[in-house]
Design a protein around this motif. Structure first.
Motif, PDB file in Angstrom:
ATOM      1  N   UNK A   6     -11.441   3.118   1.282  1.00 45.32           N
ATOM      2  CA  UNK A   6     -10.759   2.722   2.630  1.00 45.32           C
ATOM      3  C   UNK A   6      -9.180   2.773   2.381  1.00 45.32           C
ATOM      4  N   UNK A   7      -8.405   3.494   3.507  1.00 40.86           N
ATOM      5  CA  UNK A   7      -6.926   3.647   3.436  1.00 40.86           C
ATOM      6  C   UNK A   7      -6.397   2.179   3.676  1.00 40.86           C
ATOM      7  N   UNK A   8      -6.750   1.150   4.210  1.00 44.73           N
ATOM      8  CA  UNK A   8      -6.211  -0.124   4.239  1.00 44.73           C
ATOM      9  C   UNK A   8      -4.815  -0.344   4.303  1.00 44.73           C
ATOM     10  N   UNK A  65      -1.679   6.138   6.403  1.00 45.38           N
ATOM     11  CA  UNK A  65      -2.398   7.093   5.380  1.00 45.38           C
ATOM     12  C   UNK A  65      -3.500   7.781   6.101  1.00 45.38           C
ATOM     13  N   UNK A  74       0.816  -1.255  -0.133  1.00 48.07           N
ATOM     14  CA  UNK A  74      -0.088  -0.013  -0.150  1.00 48.07           C
ATOM     15  C   UNK A  74       0.849   1.339   0.001  1.00 48.07           C
ATOM     16  N   UNK A  99      -8.267  10.643   4.756  1.00 49.27           N
ATOM     17  CA  UNK A  99      -7.559   9.807   4.259  1.00 49.27           C
ATOM     18  C   UNK A  99      -6.571  10.594   3.327  1.00 49.27           C
TER      19      UNK A  99
END
Lengths: 266, 164, 778
Positions: C199-201, C257, B142, C369
Motif C-alpha cells: 500500500x503506498x499510504x 506515489x 513516507x 505504485x
C-alpha cells in the motif's frame, strides 16, 4: 474515524469517580491516558456511554516509595513520569528498562502505568513487568479497596480481575531484594511496537521470576526456561506465527535468565 | 446535568495566546485545533495514534492530539508548529535544521517531527543518537526515508547542546 | 553562474515549516458540509434495500446519496488509458484487454471490502459518521475470490458476472528461439517469485472539496490529486459540463506515489453532491478508508526460468506472470506491460519469452505504485539471477557483470515495443560502470568483522533500468512581470518532489535571473489551459523541458524588445542577474522587468502591434522514453535465533542523466529506497480467504520508521540523455524498484550455508525463521 458521542465527567475526587463508575444505568469507562481506549473509540470499536476522566483527581497523582520500600504508583502517573524518576531507574532497573519499550515518547507522556495494567494487552510490557516484579494492584470500588497480586490480576486478553464499578488506583512494585539481577528482552516489528514476544526476568537470591509475554492470553510466570516451550499458548497472527513465538520465547528466556544471573552475580 | 454529551466551552492557551471555543466531549484535540481554532499546521494522518503527524506539546510534553479529547486540554498550555518560530518571526533552530538538511519533502508529516524533536531537545539538549531515534520513531514519514530527518535532528541537537 | 547541478535550498520549505501549508483538509470553505461513506463490509455481495430514514432523521444530516440516485445521473466510470492499445503493441504482443466500468456507487453488487455504497452529507464529519452507523443496508453475501491464480482457475467465483471468467488482460511475446536456447543451455534455473501486495499510504490521505461559485455557477474542486487537469477533463465529461467552467486545484499535496493518480468514485461524488446541494462539500479520507479503498500496488507471481552457458552467460529468459488487478481493471496495460518491458532490465539476453495474465479479484483495485510494475519485474529477474549464481557457484555480482549491456552497445535496441508504441531503445548509460562503482563501496568486511555465529552478514544486488519521461505532453508558460519577477505556470503538480525549486532553477538558468525571482505555480487547472500532471517519473523530463523552452522563448523575446530600447542588436545583449546589458557598453543596461513594463498597454510609447506582456508558452511533447538505471546493494544482518533482519547499509549507484538539484535527487532516491525496504521487510496488504481486509490500520500495515533506517551511500553517474534538450532523465521511482530484490538476495546470502531460497517477502522475523527452520530440516 471519529468517536461516537459520550458523556464526559472529570471528577475532582476518587469518591466522586467511584460514584460515577458505580452507576449501573450508565456504561462508563475510566479515562486515564487514553492511549489504548481512544484509538478504539476512534474506530468505534469502543462506544462507552460515559467517560470518567481521572485528570483532576490529585490524590491519584503520585510516585513514591512506601514505608516497606515498595514503589507506589498512583493511577494518574504516566509512563514518562516513571522514566524520569531517578529513584525508579536506580531501584527498579527492570521496570525502567521495560517501560522504555512502551510505545514512543508521545505515548508515554499520556499513557499511565496503571492504565496499561488495567487494559492488559498480553503483548504489552507493563503486565509482564508487574508479574516479574511481584507487583500488587490496588483496586477501589463500591465495596472499598482490595489488593490483587499480579499473578491473579491478569485473566485473559484485555481482561483483568476487576469487578463492575471498580478501577485500578495503585500499582505497588516491591523493591527487588539486594543481590538480584534482571533482564528484559523483546522482539518487535519496529522500534516502539508491541512485542511479538518478550521476556522479563528477575533473579533474586531466594527466587527466580521469569515472565514470558506475547506468548499466551496473559503473561506467564515460570521458574525455568525449560518450562517455556510447554507452557506457552501463542497466537498465530499476521505479525508472527504461533510456532515463531514459541521458538523465540524459548530463546529469549534462556538469554534473559543468563543475563539476569550475570547481573545478580556482578 | 444538562446535556452532558453536548458542547461546552474549552479554555486553553495555545502558543502563548488564550483561546476559547466550544467542543462536545468527543471532539478530538486535533480537530479542535484545526477546525475550531484554525490552526491547521497540526496535521492528521491516522487518527489512531501511530503516525505522529498530529503531535503537539501539551504542558510541555509531546502528545498525539488525535488521542486526546479537547475537553481534556481545558486549562492546558499547548504549543503547535505555528508556535515554533522565534519571537522575531525567524524560523526556530529545529525548523532551520530541517530546511538545511532537506529533511522534508511533501511537508505533511513535518510539523509532527518538528514538535517531537523540539520536545526532546528542550528536555535533553545533548540527546544521544539512541534518544533521537526513540523520539522520532513515533512519527511516520513516507517521503524522505528518514535519513535527512535524522541528519536534521543531529544538527539541531548539536546546536542545542552548544547553547545549553 | 549556472544554477543547474546546484543544491539550491527548497523554496517550498518555509511555509510548510511554519505550519502554513494548505492541504485540502486545511481549506476553509464557508458553510462546507462534510461527507462520510458507508463502505462495503463484504468482498462480494448483492445489494438489497437501503434504508436511510433513521440517518436522515438525525439532526445535522443533509442528504444521503446512494447508487440509485447516482446511477440515474452519472455514467459508470471508465478511463481511456485502460482501453488504449497502440497498434505496434497490438502487433507485438496481441493483448486481450477487458475493462468493465466502475459505478461511482454500485446498485447491484459490491465487489471489494471498502467499496463506497452510500454517502452521507452532514454538518460535520462526526455527524456524518453517526448517520453512516444508522444506515441499514441489506447485503446478500456472494462467494469471493481473493488470489489471482485462483481467480483464473476454472470454476472460480466471477467478479464481473457478464464475463465468462476473471481474466482482464493477457498478452504474450517471444523474441529469438527460446526453446532452442533452453535446450542448449548448460544451466537452467526455474523458480516462482511473488511480489506481494503493498500500500503506498502517503501520510496525507486522499481528500476532495467542491463548491459552486455563486457569481457564475462554475464548479471549483480542490483535490489531493497528482493530475488536476486530467481530473478536470474527467469531471467535465462525467458531469456534462464545459471544462472551462470547472477549475481543479491540487493545493499542497502530502505525498502520492501513484495512489493519487487515478480518478476515484469520491473524486466524482463530492463535486456531484456540491452541485446537487448547492453548497460546498468536503471529504477527507480517514486512514481506515485509505487502507481499504485507495488503490494498492504490486501483487504479481512470476514463474521464471533462466538458461545460461557454463560461464554464466544468460542465453534465454522465460517468464510467465500472473497479476492481481483487484476488483476493477482501472488502467489496463499500464502496470503489467511495464513489468514486461522492464523484465530484462540492463541485461543483454538473446532469447526472451514472456506471458502475462491479469485477473480481477474481490480485492481493492491495484494501480501504479512507485515503480508501477518494475519492482515486480526486477524481483523476478534478479532473484532468478541469484539462483543462477548459486547454481554456478559464482559471485552474484560477477554473474550480473557478465551479462550487462555495455556502453559501446548504446543506443541499445531491445527488440521490444514500449507501451507508447515506439521501439524500446536504451538511449544512454554505462551499466558496467554503475556496478563497478557500487561494488567498490559495499564495505562488506567492515560488517563481517562484527558478525557472529548467530548474527550473519549478507550482501544482495539488484540492477534495474527505468523508462522515464513518458508523454504525451506537458505545458509551461513563463511570464516576466514588470517587477522583474518571473512566473512559471505549469500543468505539473507537486506532491513533495520540490518542483517549485527545480523548475525555478531551469527557468532561472534559461533566462539569466536569480532563482529567488522565479515563482512556480502548478496544480491549478486554470493556470494553463491543458496539462497532464505528475506521475511515472516524468516531470523533470517533460515539464522541465517545457519550462526551459518557454523560458528560452521569453528570453529571445525580451532581447528583441530590449534591443530596440537600448539601440543595440539583440545578439549583442546578454542577461545576468535579471539585468540586460549590451556587451562592451557597461553603461547600457536595463532590468528585465523594464522590458515587461515597456510592453504594458499603459505605456503610450509601446510599438503598435507589440505583445502586451512578456510571456511565452511551450507544450513539450517528448519522443520515446529516456532510460535511467541504477544498481542497488543491500548489506543486511540476519539474527538466526530470532529471524530479525536489519538493513545495515544501502548503496545506490544511479544514473538519471543530468542532475538539476542534487539534494532533491538524493532525497527522492533515499525516500524511494525506504519505501522499498518497507515492502521488503514489513509491509504487506493481507486479505483473508473471504476477502476481509486484515491490514486495515497502521498497527497491522507496518510502515518503516526512523528506527529502521540504514546508512546510505549514493553514487551518481550522470550520462546526459540524448533525447531531450536538457539531457535529463526521470528518477522519482527508481529508489523503490531495487530494494525488495536486493534485500532478498542479501538475506539469502547471509543464510547461504543453509541453502535458504527467498521466494517472496516481506521478510519479517517470523517468515525468516520459517525459512531457517525449513532449510535446517525442521
Amino acid at each position: 474515524m471519529k468517536p461516537a458521542s459520550f458523556d464526559y465527567h472529570a471528577p475532582a475526587t476518587l469518591a466522586e469517580a467511584l460514584e460515577l463508575l458505580g452507576d449501573d444505568a450508565v456504561e462508563s469507562r475510566v479515562l486515564a491516558g487514553g492511549q489504548s481506549l481512544v484509538p478504539m473509540m476512534n474506530f468505534r470499536l469502543a462506544v462507552p456511554e460515559a467517560l470518567v476522566d481521572l485528570r483532576r483527581i490529585e490524590e491519584l497523582r503520585y510516585l513514591r516509595t512506601g514505608a516497606d520500600g515498595a514503589l507506589e504508583v498512583g493511577a494518574r502517573t504516566t509512563q514518562a513520569e516513571l522514566l524520569r524518576d531517578p529513584a525508579v531507574a536506580a531501584g527498579w532497573p527492570l521496570l525502567h528498562a521495560g517501560v522504555t519499550h512502551v510505545g514512543h515518547p508521545q505515548v508515554r507522556s499520556r499513557g499511565t502505568v496503571c492504565g496499561s495494567l488495567a487494559h492488559h494487552d498480553p503483548h504489552g510490557e507493563l503486565p509482564a513487568l508487574a508479574l516479574a516484579l511481584g507487583a500488587t494492584i490496588t483496586v477501589a470500588g463500591p465495596d472499598g479497596r482490595r489488593r490483587i497480586a499480579a499473578e491473579d490480576f491478569f485473566v485473559s486478553f484485555y481482561e483483568v480481575a476487576l469487578e463492575s464499578g471498580e478501577m485500578v488506583v495503585e500499582a505497588r512494585f516491591p523493591a527487588p531484594p539486594a543481590g538480584s539481577g534482571w533482564s528484559f528482552r523483546e522482539i518487535a516489528r519496529r522500534h516502539g511496537d508491541f512485542a511479538l514476544v518478550g521476556v522479563a526476568c528477575l533473579v533474586a537470591p531466594a527466587e527466580t521470576r521469569l515472565v514470558v509475554f506475547g506468548a499466551a492470553e496473559r503473561p506467564l510466570l515460570l521458574a525455568d526456561p525449560g518450562e517455556v516451550a510447554a507452557a506457552v499458548r501463542p497466537l498465530d497472527d499476521l505479525h508472527a506465527s504461533a510456532e515463531y513465538r514459541r521458538q523465540v520465547a524459548v530463546q529469549l528466556a534462556g538469554e534473559a535468565l543468563a543475563e539476569a544471573r550475570e547481573r545478580a552475580g556482578g | 446535568m444538562a446535556d452532558p454529551g453536548g458542547e461546552r466551552e474549552v479554555r486553553l492557551v495555545v502558543n502563548g495566546v488564550e483561546r476559547v471555543a466550544a467542543a462536545e466531549p468527543r471532539l478530538l484535540l486535533s480537530d479542535f485545533l484545526r477546525h475550531r481554532l484554525g490552526l491547521t499546521g497540526t496535521h492528521v494522518g491516522c487518527e489512531h495514534g501511530v503516525c505522529g503527524a498530529c503531535t503537539v506539546l501539551l504542558d510541555g510534553e509531546p502528545v498525539r492530539s488525535c488521542l486526546v479529547f479537547a475537553v481534556q486540554a481545558e486549562g492546558a498550555e499547548l504549543r503547535t508548529v505555528e508556535g515554533l518560530a522565534g519571537e522575531d518571526g525567524e524560523l526556530g533552530p529545529v525548523q532551520r535544521a530541517f530546511h538545511e538538511a532537506h529533511g522534508m519533502q511533501c511537508g505533511f508529516c513535518t510539523p509532527g517531527f518538528l514538535i517531537s524533536l523540539t520536545a526532546l531537545l528542550e528536555e535533553r539538549p545533548g540527546a544521544s543518537e539512541e534518544e533521537l531515534v526513540d523520539a522520532l520513531s513515533g512519527n511516520l514519514c513516507r517521503c524522505t526515508g528518514y535519513a535527512n530527518i535524522l541528519a536534521a535532528a543531529r544538527a539541531a541537537r548539536d546546536q542545542a547542546a552548544e547553547r545549553a | 553562474m549556472s544554477t543547474i547541478g546546484v543544491s539550491v535550498p527548497r523554496i517550498e520549505d518555509e511555509r510548510l515549516l511554519r505550519g502554513e501549508g494548505r492541504f485540502v483538509d486545511d481549506l476553509r470553505l464557508a458553510g462546507a458540509l462534510e461527507v462520510a461513506f458507508l463502505r462495503s463490509p463484504h468482498a462480494h455481495a448483492r445489494i438489497g434495500a437501503i434504508d436511510a430514514a433513521a440517518a436522515l432523521a438525525l439532526p445535522g444530516v443533509v442528504a444521503v446519496i446512494d447508487g440509485r440516485e447516482t446511477a440515474a445521473a452519472l455514467e459508470p466510470m471508465v478511463f481511456d488509458i485502460a482501453k488504449i492499445v497502440p497498434e505496434a503493441v497490438r502487433e507485438a504482443t496481441a493483448p486481450a484487454v477487458r475493462v468493465h466500468p466502475m459505478p461511482a456507487l454500485p446498485t447491484e453488487r459490491v465487489t471489494y471490502v471498502g467499496q463506497p455504497v452510500a454517502m452521507v452529507v452532514a454538518e460535520s464529519r462526526y455527524l456524518a459518521e453517526d448517520a453512516v452507523d444508522l444506515l441499514a443496508v441489506e447485503f446478500e453475501p456472494l462467494p469471493a475470490v481473493v488470489d489471482a491464480e485462483r481467480a483464473l482457475a476454472p470454476g472460480a467465483p466471477r467478479v464481473e458476472t457478464e464475463w465468462e471468467d476473471n481474466e482482464a488482460i493477457s498478452f504474450a511475446f517471444e523474441r529469438g528461439d527460446v526453446d532452442a536456447a533452453f535446450a542448449a543451455a548448460k544451466v537452467v534455473v526455474e523458480e516462482s517469485f511473488r511480489s506481494h501486495r503493498q500500500h503506498p499510504s502517503p501520510i496525507e490521505t486522499r481528500g476532495v472539496a467542491a463548491g459552486v461559485d455563486p457569481q457564475d455557477g462554475s464548479l471549483d474542486v480542490w483535490s489531493a490529486t497528482q493530475t488536476p487537469h486530467l481530473l478536470r477533463d474527467f469531471l467535465a465529461r462525467w458531469l456534462g459540463r464545459d471544462p472551462e467552467r470547472i477549475r481543479v486545484r491540487a493545493p499542497d499535496v502530502g505525498g502520492a506515489f501513484g495512489i493519487k493518480h487515478s480518478c476515484y468514485p469520491e473524486d466524482l461524488l463530492i463535486p456531484f453532491a456540491a452541485l446537487r446541494l448547492g453548497r460546498a462539500v468536503k471529504w477527507t479520507e480517514d486512514r481506515a478508508e485509505h487502507l481499504a479503498a485507495a488503490t494498492q500496488g504490486r501483487d504479481q507471481v512470476h514463474r521464471i526460468a533462466v538458461a545460461a552457458d557454463a560461464a554464466g552467460r544468460i542465453l534465454a529468459v522465460r517468464d510467465h506472470a500472473v497479476m492481481n488487478a483487484g476488483a476493477f481493471n482501472l488502467l489496463g496495460l499500464v502496470v503489467p506491460y511495464n513489468t514486461f518491458t522492464h523484465l530484462l532490465g540492463p541485461y543483454d539476453v538473446g532469447a526472451f519469452g514472456f506471458a502475462m495474465r491479469v485477473a480481477v479479484t474481490n480485492t481493492a483495485p491495484v494501480a501504479p505504485y512507485r515503480g508501477a510494475g518494475r519492482p515486480e519485474a526486477v524481483f523476478a529477474i534478479e532473484r532468478a539471477i541469484d539462483r543462477l549464481a548459486r547454481e554456478l557457484g559464482a559471485d552474484p555480482a560477477d554473474v550480473r557483470a557478465r551479462n550487462l549491456i555495455g556502453p559501446e552497445q548504446m543506443p541499445y535496441e531491445t527488440g521490444i515495443v514500449y507501451r507508447d508504441g515506439t521501439d524500446q531503445v536504451y538511449d544512454s548509460g554505462d551499466y558496467p560502470e554503475l556496478l563497478r562503482r557500487a561494488r567498490e563501496v559495499v564495505e562488506r568486511e567492515r560488517f563481517e568483522a562484527a558478525a557472529t555465529e548467530r548474527r550473519r552478514i549478507g550482501v544482495g544486488y539488484a540492477i534495474y533500468t527505468e523508462g522515464t519521461g513518458v508523454g504525451p505532453f506537458e505545458t509551461a508558460r513563463v511570464r516576466i512581470e514588470p517587477t522583474g519577477r518571473v512566473k512559471v505556470l505549469t500543468g505539473a503538480s507537486s506532491q513533495g518532489q520540490g518542483h517549485r525549486t527545480t523548475l525555478a532553477q531551469l527557468a532561472a538558468e534559461a533566462l539569466g535571473v536569480a532563482v529567488a525571482d522565479v515563482e512556480v505555480v502548478g496544480g491549478d487547472s486554470a493556470a494553463v489551459p491543458s496539462g497532464f500532471g505528475t506521475l511515472a517519473s516524468r516531470t523533470l523530463v517533460v515539464a522541465g523541458n517545457a519550462v526551459s523552452e518557454a523560458a528560452a522563448a521569453v528570453r529571445a523575446q525580451a532581447l528583441e524588445v530590449a534591443a530596440g530600447m537600448l539601440g543595440a542588436a539583440s545578439y549583442e545583449l546578454e542577461i545576468e542577474g535579471g539585468t540586460i546589458a549590451v556587451r562592451g557598453r557597461p553603461d547600457a543596461t536595463l532590468p528585465l522587468g523594464a522590458v515587461a513594463d515597456f510592453l504594458t498597454p499603459f505605456n503610450p510609447a509601446r510599438p503598435r502591434g507589440a505583445p502586451s506582456e512578456l510571456a511565452a508558452e511551450s507544450v513539450y511533447r517528448p519522443g520515446p522514453v529516456t532510460w535511467s538505471a541504477g544498481v542497488h546493494v543491500a548489506v543486511v544482518a540476519v539474527d538466526l535465533p530470532t529471524g530479525v533482519v536489519e538493513v545495515l547499509r544501502f548503496v545506490v549507484a544511479h544514473d538519471c542523466g543530468r542532475v538539476v538539484n542534487p539534494a532533491i535527487v538524493d532525497g527522492q532516491i533515499v525516500g524511494g529506497v525506504m519505501q522499498g525496504i518497507g515492502g521488503a521487510l514489513h509491509e504487506e496488504v493481507l486479505y483473508d480467504e473471504d476477502g476481509q481486509l486484515r491490514t486495515g490500520n497502521f498497527m497491522d500495515y507496518v510502515l518503516p520508521t526512523a528506527g529502521e533506517t540504514p546508512e546510505f551511500e549514493l553514487i551518481h553517474l550522470d550520462t546526459p540523455s540524448p533525447l531531450n534538450p536538457l539531457g535529463v532523465k526521470g528518477m522519482g521511482e527508481g529508489g523503490a524498484i531495487g530494494p525488495p530484490a536486493a534485500i532478498a538476495g542479501a538475506v539469502e546470502d547471509a543464510l547461504a550455508d543453509l541453502g535458504v531460497v527467498v521466494h517472496r517477502g516481506p521478510l519479517g522475523p517470523s517468515r525468516v525463521r520459517d525459512l531457517i527452520v525449513a532449510a535446517a530440516g525442521g
